[in-house]
Design a protein around this motif. Structure first.
Motif, short mmCIF file in Angstrom:
data_model
loop_
_atom_site.label_atom_id
_atom_site.label_comp_id
_atom_site.label_asym_id
_atom_site.label_seq_id
_atom_site.Cartn_x
_atom_site.Cartn_y
_atom_site.Cartn_z
N PRO A 1 20.27 -5.14 10.82
CA PRO A 1 20.99 -6.81 10.52
C PRO A 1 22.39 -7.20 11.61
CG PRO A 1 21.08 -5.90 8.34
CD PRO A 1 21.12 -4.70 9.57
N ALA B 1 25.97 -13.50 17.78
CA ALA B 1 26.38 -14.11 16.25
C ALA B 1 25.98 -16.05 16.74
CB ALA B 1 27.44 -13.62 15.52
N ALA C 1 22.56 -17.10 17.59
CA ALA C 1 21.99 -17.33 16.40
C ALA C 1 22.49 -17.96 15.71
CB ALA C 1 21.69 -15.67 15.54
N ALA C 2 23.71 -18.38 14.90
CA ALA C 2 24.44 -19.39 13.95
C ALA C 2 23.74 -21.22 14.79
CB ALA C 2 25.69 -19.38 14.46
N ASP D 1 12.52 -10.14 16.08
CA ASP D 1 12.64 -10.96 15.57
C ASP D 1 13.67 -12.11 16.26
OD1 ASP D 1 14.59 -12.92 13.78
OD2 ASP D 1 15.40 -11.28 12.24
N ARG E 1 14.59 -15.03 16.57
CA ARG E 1 16.16 -15.43 15.15
C ARG E 1 17.38 -14.71 15.13
NH1 ARG E 1 15.46 -20.48 15.20
NH2 ARG E 1 13.29 -21.66 14.34
N LEU F 1 18.66 -12.23 12.98
CA LEU F 1 18.99 -12.03 12.07
C LEU F 1 18.94 -10.81 11.98
CD1 LEU F 1 17.01 -14.53 9.39
CD2 LEU F 1 19.14 -15.31 10.89
N THR F 2 17.82 -10.42 12.53
CA THR F 2 17.93 -8.92 13.03
C THR F 2 17.54 -8.24 14.14
OG1 THR F 2 15.17 -8.21 12.48
CG2 THR F 2 17.23 -8.40 10.51
#
Ligand SMILES: Cc1ncc(COP(=O)(O)O)c(C=O)c1O
Length: 504
Positions: free
Chosen positions: A437, A475, A478-479, A489, A491, A493-494
């Motif tokens: 993560p 982060a 990603a948000a 991934d 997006r 998330l990982t």
């Protein structure tokens, strides 16, 4: 409606030395088709006989008839003649056509010029194919960060001074690799950078994927060969009338090992090259060598008119050389970079409205806005449609939504700076890896490249240790729901990291 002022072509920026009337790949294809050859070779569709009707309706018979394999010596002779003409048109010593875009061109060049452990100075805004070239070769990159515009968060190119510093700190560097122009049409000061590298006998390779049209009009930034670079990789299919994937490597001078260069180009290409792609590269060369100046004069006039009309539209903000604070000679005016923030919409939202409601497809959208590429294939009608659609969107208050706050330039700058390179990109890529993560990745070594847009510059390359600056920035990205190129991934998330527990 504003009239379009087009000057008549008066001169080619560099008159070609050779007659460019012929197109050897087209001639060879014509001769093959004329002969009515019955082929027992690839491709298996046998000139389209086996092709599904729907596909035939969509693509047309001629494409399948042209998808043939000539006899090898005829193919090679025609290809060599076509490449010689292309080298002449680009003012280069040699040219090599590629049918897998600049991506395979970049890999071929790195494979030709670098070996395991060789140091290479790389402008950080490198395309994924340059990163994969580092993995293929096992070379050690020394990244140089481009200057970022503080508000637009866009690269304004790498400075000659930063390349000189890197060369002075790494006198054993074997190559300088630049991306010029960027996706957003910004060129670096190539002549000064090339002079600095050549003063130390270091060759320069330019990923000029977005600058295939540069040699053919003096109002465009200077192209890599004219600036003295040793190698350039150009995607003809991006800005000239060539089938997708049609690209070319051009070289000049004596700083590169020709033998290894030729084998690297062969080894990174399919052995079943698509003749329609090769023929389209050849025909685009003929078009721009004969008519490039006039075609581009018209394109530049259309782009300038579009720019003026968009600038008059409230809420539409165009990014150009003035807003970026760079000389006009380093900006490609055919690139329409549109900041949609003042509309209260991000680029993804504007793209989906343009596609769904107006049938208009921008080249790129990101958190900041959209990029539209104007090329010799555009018309007054296509650009009017774009202006009308954007004007309609701009005058629609109901479409407005709250935009997420932008990330500060300082944090982007910190995030794209070279981190601690704990492993070579090649070693990190081939090491055992695991997905973790994102919030738990602090201190881990990246096993994959992570390239968020904007600004489209890698935050992580394989082998870099993930520090707070990079993690916090990712982060935020990603948000915001952004998609990250290069990541397993997208997006975020990982994230894929090297499994350092192996063997401990
Ligand atoms: C700077 C740069 N280099 C190379 C490439 C790869 O080009 P191609 O799509 O021709 O493989 C791209 C693609 O967008 C790019 O932006």
């Amino acid at each position: 409606m504003e009239a379009l002022a087009v000057r008549m072509p008066v001169e080619h920026t560099r008159p070609p030395a050779t007659s460019h009337q012929s197109a050897p790949m087209l001639d060879a294809l014509d001769a093959y088709l004329d002969a009515g050859t019955i082929s027992f070779s690839t491709p298996g569709h046998k000139s389209g006989r086996l092709i599904d009707d729907e596909l035939r309706r969509l693509l047309g018979d001629p494409l399948f008839r042209a998808d043939v394999w000539l006899n090898t010596s005829r193919h090679d002779t025609a290809l060599r003649a076509a490449e010689r003409l292309a080298a002449d048109a680009w003012g280069a010593g040699e040219a090599f056509f590629t049918v897998n875009g600049s991506s395979s061109g970049n890999q071929a060049v790195l494979l030709a010029l670098l070996g395991p452990g060789d140091k290479v100075i790389v402008a950080r805004d490198a395309h994924m194919s340059v990163l994969s070239g580092l993995i293929l070769t096992g070379a050690e990159p020394v990244f140089v960060s481009p200057t970022l515009h503080p508000e637009q968060l866009m690269s304004t190119g790498v400075t000659p001074a930063s390349i000189e510093t890197a060369l002075a700190q790494h006198p054993d560097a074997k190559l300088v690799v630049l991306t010029s122009p960027t996706y957003h049409g910004v060129a670096s000061d190539l002549p000064a950078i090339v002079a600095a590298a050549h003063a130390r006998q270091v060759p320069v390779m330019v990923d000029e994927a977005w600058g295939a049209h540069f040699p053919f009009h003096q109002s465009l930034p200077i192209h890599a060969m004219a600036a003295g670079a040793d190698v350039a990789v150009v995607s003809l299919h991006k800005t000239l009338p060539t089938i997708s994937q049609g690209a070319m490597i051009v070289t000049q001078g004596n700083r590169i090992d020709r033998g290894r260069f030729k084998s690297s180009v062969r080894m990174t290409q399919t052995t079943s090259r698509c003749l329609p792609i090769l023929a389209s590269i050849d025909s685009a060369r003929r078009q721009v060598a004969l008519h490039g100046w006039g075609l581009l004069e018209l394109t530049l006039a259309l782009a300038a008119l579009t720019r003026r009309r968009l600038q008059e539209t409230p809420g539409i903000v165009l990014i150009d050389e003035t807003s970026l604070g760079i000389p006009a000679s380093r900006f490609d005016p055919t690139r329409l970079v549109i900041d949609t923030g003042s509309l209260g919409l991000n680029g993804y939202q504007v793209e989906s409205i343009l596609r769904e409601e107006f049938g208009i497809a921008p080249e790129l959208s990101d958190g900041r806005g959209i990029v539209c590429v104007v090329t010799v294939g555009d018309t007054r009608a296509s650009l009017d449609a774009l202006v009308d659609a954007l004007t309609a969107i701009a005058t629609r208050p109901s479409q407005r939504s709250a935009l997420r706050p932008r990330v500060a330039a300082r944090s982007v700058g910190d995030a794209i700076a070279q981190g601690e390179l704990s492993m070579l990109p090649r070693d990190a890529f081939f090491a055992r890896s695991r997905s973790v993560p994102l919030p738990t990745a602090i201190g881990c070594i990246a096993a994959e490249p992570i390239i968020p847009y904007p600004p489209g510059i890698p935050v992580l390359v394989p082998g870099e240790r993930i520090c707070w600056n990079k993690l916090l920035y990712l982060a935020q990205i990603a948000a915001s729901g952004a998609i990250c190129a290069g990541a397993a991934d997208p997006r975020l998330l990982t994230i894929r990291v090297v499994d350092e527990t192996v063997g401990s």
